[in-house]
Scaffold this motif. Structure first.
Motif, PDB file in Angstrom:
ATOM      1  N   THR A 202       0.810  -1.215   0.000  1.00  0.00           N
ATOM      2  CA  THR A 202       0.000   0.000   0.000  1.00  0.00           C
ATOM      3  C   THR A 202       0.849   1.273   0.000  1.00  0.00           C
ATOM      4  O   THR A 202       0.518   2.243  -0.677  1.00  0.00           O
ATOM      5  N   HIS A 203       1.933   1.269   0.762  1.00  0.00           N
ATOM      6  CA  HIS A 203       2.724   2.498   0.934  1.00  0.00           C
ATOM      7  C   HIS A 203       4.075   2.458   0.237  1.00  0.00           C
ATOM      8  O   HIS A 203       4.829   3.427   0.311  1.00  0.00           O
ATOM      9  N   GLY A 204       4.389   1.341  -0.398  1.00  0.00           N
ATOM     10  CA  GLY A 204       5.642   1.244  -1.118  1.00  0.00           C
ATOM     11  C   GLY A 204       6.778   0.727  -0.250  1.00  0.00           C
ATOM     12  O   GLY A 204       6.733   0.831   0.980  1.00  0.00           O
ATOM     13  N   ILE A 205       7.801   0.160  -0.911  1.00  0.00           N
ATOM     14  CA  ILE A 205       8.972  -0.335  -0.184  1.00  0.00           C
ATOM     15  C   ILE A 205       9.948   0.826  -0.028  1.00  0.00           C
ATOM     16  O   ILE A 205      10.699   1.154  -0.954  1.00  0.00           O
ATOM     17  N   ASN A 206       9.903   1.473   1.109  1.00  0.00           N
ATOM     18  CA  ASN A 206      10.757   2.623   1.353  1.00  0.00           C
ATOM     19  C   ASN A 206      11.078   2.718   2.842  1.00  0.00           C
ATOM     20  O   ASN A 206      10.623   1.893   3.646  1.00  0.00           O
ATOM     21  N   ALA A 207      11.875   3.723   3.191  1.00  0.00           N
ATOM     22  CA  ALA A 207      12.324   3.868   4.579  1.00  0.00           C
ATOM     23  C   ALA A 207      11.150   4.098   5.525  1.00  0.00           C
ATOM     24  O   ALA A 207      11.078   3.522   6.614  1.00  0.00           O
ATOM     25  N   GLN A 208      10.220   4.952   5.118  1.00  0.00           N
ATOM     26  CA  GLN A 208       9.094   5.277   5.990  1.00  0.00           C
ATOM     27  C   GLN A 208       8.245   4.048   6.279  1.00  0.00           C
ATOM     28  O   GLN A 208       7.863   3.793   7.425  1.00  0.00           O
ATOM     29  N   SER A 209       7.950   3.253   5.252  1.00  0.00           N
ATOM     30  CA  SER A 209       7.159   2.035   5.446  1.00  0.00           C
ATOM     31  C   SER A 209       7.889   1.039   6.336  1.00  0.00           C
ATOM     32  O   SER A 209       7.270   0.351   7.151  1.00  0.00           O
ATOM     33  N   SER A 210       9.204   0.958   6.180  1.00  0.00           N
ATOM     34  CA  SER A 210       9.988   0.023   7.000  1.00  0.00           C
ATOM     35  C   SER A 210       9.943   0.401   8.474  1.00  0.00           C
ATOM     36  O   SER A 210       9.818  -0.469   9.348  1.00  0.00           O
ATOM     37  N   VAL A 211      10.034   1.693   8.760  1.00  0.00           N
ATOM     38  CA  VAL A 211       9.960   2.153  10.148  1.00  0.00           C
ATOM     39  C   VAL A 211       8.565   1.873  10.718  1.00  0.00           C
ATOM     40  O   VAL A 211       8.425   1.397  11.855  1.00  0.00           O
ATOM     41  N   ALA A 212       7.518   2.155   9.933  1.00  0.00           N
ATOM     42  CA  ALA A 212       6.148   1.882  10.383  1.00  0.00           C
ATOM     43  C   ALA A 212       5.947   0.391  10.629  1.00  0.00           C
ATOM     44  O   ALA A 212       5.291  -0.005  11.603  1.00  0.00           O
ATOM     45  N   LEU A 213       6.511  -0.454   9.761  1.00  0.00           N
ATOM     46  CA  LEU A 213       6.383  -1.903   9.925  1.00  0.00           C
ATOM     47  C   LEU A 213       7.096  -2.379  11.183  1.00  0.00           C
ATOM     48  O   LEU A 213       6.578  -3.232  11.917  1.00  0.00           O
ATOM     49  N   ALA A 214       8.290  -1.834  11.448  1.00  0.00           N
ATOM     50  CA  ALA A 214       9.008  -2.214  12.666  1.00  0.00           C
ATOM     51  C   ALA A 214       8.197  -1.857  13.907  1.00  0.00           C
ATOM     52  O   ALA A 214       8.096  -2.649  14.860  1.00  0.00           O
ATOM     53  N   GLY A 215       7.597  -0.674  13.914  1.00  0.00           N
ATOM     54  CA  GLY A 215       6.751  -0.281  15.043  1.00  0.00           C
ATOM     55  C   GLY A 215       5.525  -1.160  15.173  1.00  0.00           C
ATOM     56  O   GLY A 215       5.116  -1.527  16.284  1.00  0.00           O
ATOM     57  N   THR A 216       4.930  -1.538  14.040  1.00  0.00           N
ATOM     58  CA  THR A 216       3.729  -2.379  14.054  1.00  0.00           C
ATOM     59  C   THR A 216       4.019  -3.755  14.629  1.00  0.00           C
ATOM     60  O   THR A 216       3.288  -4.256  15.500  1.00  0.00           O
ATOM     61  N   ILE A 217       5.089  -4.394  14.149  1.00  0.00           N
ATOM     62  CA  ILE A 217       5.401  -5.745  14.610  1.00  0.00           C
ATOM     63  C   ILE A 217       5.790  -5.744  16.087  1.00  0.00           C
ATOM     64  O   ILE A 217       5.401  -6.636  16.847  1.00  0.00           O
ATOM     65  N   THR A 218       6.531  -4.728  16.518  1.00  0.00           N
ATOM     66  CA  THR A 218       6.899  -4.644  17.936  1.00  0.00           C
ATOM     67  C   THR A 218       5.665  -4.467  18.813  1.00  0.00           C
ATOM     68  O   THR A 218       5.506  -5.145  19.843  1.00  0.00           O
ATOM     69  N   ALA A 219       4.769  -3.566  18.423  1.00  0.00           N
ATOM     70  CA  ALA A 219       3.532  -3.352  19.187  1.00  0.00           C
ATOM     71  C   ALA A 219       2.640  -4.583  19.140  1.00  0.00           C
ATOM     72  O   ALA A 219       1.943  -4.896  20.120  1.00  0.00           O
ATOM     73  N   LEU A 220       2.652  -5.302  18.012  1.00  0.00           N
ATOM     74  CA  LEU A 220       1.855  -6.527  17.893  1.00  0.00           C
ATOM     75  C   LEU A 220       2.344  -7.585  18.882  1.00  0.00           C
ATOM     76  O   LEU A 220       1.543  -8.263  19.543  1.00  0.00           O
ATOM     77  N   GLY A 221       3.678  -7.712  19.007  1.00  0.00           N
ATOM     78  CA  GLY A 221       4.233  -8.657  19.977  1.00  0.00           C
ATOM     79  C   GLY A 221       3.854  -8.294  21.407  1.00  0.00           C
ATOM     80  O   GLY A 221       3.505  -9.170  22.211  1.00  0.00           O
ATOM     81  N   LEU A 222       3.887  -6.998  21.719  1.00  0.00           N
ATOM     82  CA  LEU A 222       3.492  -6.551  23.055  1.00  0.00           C
ATOM     83  C   LEU A 222       2.011  -6.837  23.313  1.00  0.00           C
ATOM     84  O   LEU A 222       1.637  -7.266  24.413  1.00  0.00           O
ATOM     85  N   THR A 223       1.177  -6.601  22.312  1.00  0.00           N
ATOM     86  CA  THR A 223      -0.258  -6.890  22.445  1.00  0.00           C
ATOM     87  C   THR A 223      -0.488  -8.364  22.722  1.00  0.00           C
ATOM     88  O   THR A 223      -1.319  -8.739  23.557  1.00  0.00           O
ATOM     89  N   ALA A 224       0.253  -9.229  22.024  1.00  0.00           N
ATOM     90  CA  ALA A 224       0.117 -10.675  22.229  1.00  0.00           C
ATOM     91  C   ALA A 224       0.504 -11.068  23.650  1.00  0.00           C
ATOM     92  O   ALA A 224      -0.191 -11.862  24.302  1.00  0.00           O
ATOM     93  N   LEU A 225       1.596 -10.507  24.158  1.00  0.00           N
ATOM     94  CA  LEU A 225       2.039 -10.830  25.523  1.00  0.00           C
ATOM     95  C   LEU A 225       1.027 -10.350  26.566  1.00  0.00           C
ATOM     96  O   LEU A 225       0.688 -11.088  27.495  1.00  0.00           O
TER      97      LEU A 225
END
Length: 401
Positions: A202-225
């Motif tokens: 949706t947002h393209g393979i770029n630096a901004q999307s990568s940073v957003a993805l890193a934040g998403t996966i980290t928050a997702l792991g915290l939500t699971a715990l």
């Protein structure tokens, strides 16, 4: 309007984001892909005891039932879809009437039918519900047109990502859980890969999307715990969820509490995506407007933007879960049961945990993503002064745009 492309094209930012991608995203994505391959469900998933055969058709005539004309009608239904050679046949089907019918069946209406394969044709088909495929198709078409009209090619990419999400849910997450894999692990793995595809597509393979993805996966792991912890300490059985007892009867080995946590994780996914993309975009805008801004300045400004966003998103998420439990709350209200008593019952407490744990994940996503974005883009002008070649390259690239 500020051109944020200069931030993505910045050599300093690119180097910093590559570190984040190499140290965090690549290992996590690789682990998720390997886990999906290991847990991928193979073979036939149908359970003979639960197998159902359905059909649909159009009502061509209706007359009162002979024995109970006040409560029942005998409809003649022309089958549009049916097993075997029955398609196109006109068959008798008893349909509810009067107080027994929430929505009356009328001539010309489309209905869903259950099928008893070995029964005689007179009793082979039973009324199940109204067939709502036509309005649903129209709604889907209107939705797709609206998304594409507003977002154009990005809207097309969003619709493709939505299709990938549906495929992941139906072809991996649900079957893998039925096959006996840990529901929480399946949800985290499937959810992470959904976010990878959705964000980059949706947002393209770029630096901004990568940073957003890193934040998403980290928050997702915290939500699971958090979800796992509070479901355990709250002593939930998982049986209060709609359909849970039916699933348990067909798959006795299934972990219902794990299934409950998996639902919390999947329910928070879409909102996490929204929050992290917004925060990364905000920091990118701030850096594009002021390349000399430091980490503290960017984090402070980003959090001020995030606070307003989180306040509305959290309220939305909690209200969504409250809406799902509204009929149950009304039953307790009719009985005059105290609020404190109602909240601690599993069927209501489960929705409270869902809403609050999902909200905690969203709250955590804001500072996590803001900090990652600020670390990536802070002090661009100061670093570039020390590296004139990078300044020249960035300027040439921006002018070509």
């Amino acid at each position: 309007m500020v051109d944020t492309s200069v931030v993505d094209e910045d050599a300093i930012v690119a180097r910093r984001v590559r570190v984040v991608v190499a140290a965090l995203l690549v290992p996590l994505i690789a682990a998720a892909v390997i886990a999906m391959a290991v847990m991928w469900p193979g073979g036939d998933l149908n359970i003979p005891a639960a197998e159902q055969t359905g059909a649909s058709g159009t009502v061509v005539s209706i007359e009162p039932c002979a024995e109970t004309p006040a409560d029942c009608d005998l409809a003649t239904v022309k089958l549009g879809s049916a097993p075997g050679a029955d398609k196109g046949l006109e068959v008798p089907v008893e349909v509810p009437k009067g107080k027994n019918a929430a929505v009356p069946v009328e001539v010309g209406g489309k209905v869903l039918l259950g099928v008893q394969k070995d029964a005689p044709i007179e009793s082979r088909y039973q009324y199940v519900d109204h067939d709502r495929s036509t309005p649903l198709i129209w709604l889907a078409v209107i939705f797709a047109v609206a998304v594409i009209a507003l977002s154009r090619w990005r809207g097309v990419a969003a619709l493709i990502a939505l299709g990938v999400t549906a495929l992941t849910l139906t072809q991996f997450i649900l079957p893998a859980i039925l096959r006996g894999s840990n529901p929480l692990l399946v949800a985290v793995v499937g959810g992470s890969l959904i976010m990878v595809v959705a964000l980059y597509l949706t947002h393209g393979i770029n630096a901004q999307s990568s940073v957003a993805l890193a934040g998403t996966i980290t928050a997702l792991g915290l939500t699971a715990l958090l979800g796992w912890f509070f479901v355990k300490v709250s002593a939930f059985s998982g049986l209060a969820s709609e359909g849970a007892s039916t699933v348990k009867s067909y798959v006795p080995s299934i972990d219902l509490t794990g299934l409950l946590v998996a639902g919390i994780v999947i329910g928070a996914l879409g909102v996490l995506d929204d929050v992290t993309v917004t925060q990364a975009s905000a920091v990118w805008e701030l850096s594009a407007a002021n390349p000399a801004a430091g980490r503290a300045e960017l984090i402070g400004a980003g959090l001020r933007i995030g606070r307003a966003h989180v306040a509305s998103v959290v309220n939305t998420l909690v209200l969504a879960y409250a809406g799902a439990a509204l009929p149950v709350l009304m039953v307790f209200a009719i009985g005059g049961v105290s609020t404190g008593y109602v909240i601690t019952t599993e069927i209501v407490a489960m929705e409270v945990v869902r809403g609050l744990v999902g909200s905690l994940g969203i709250i955590a996503a804001v500072p996590l993503t803001t900090a990652l974005a600020a670390m990536a883009v802070a002090d661009r002008s100061r670093d570039l002064v020390a590296q004139p070649e990078s300044v020249a390259a960035a300027g040439e690239s921006a002018s070509e745009q």
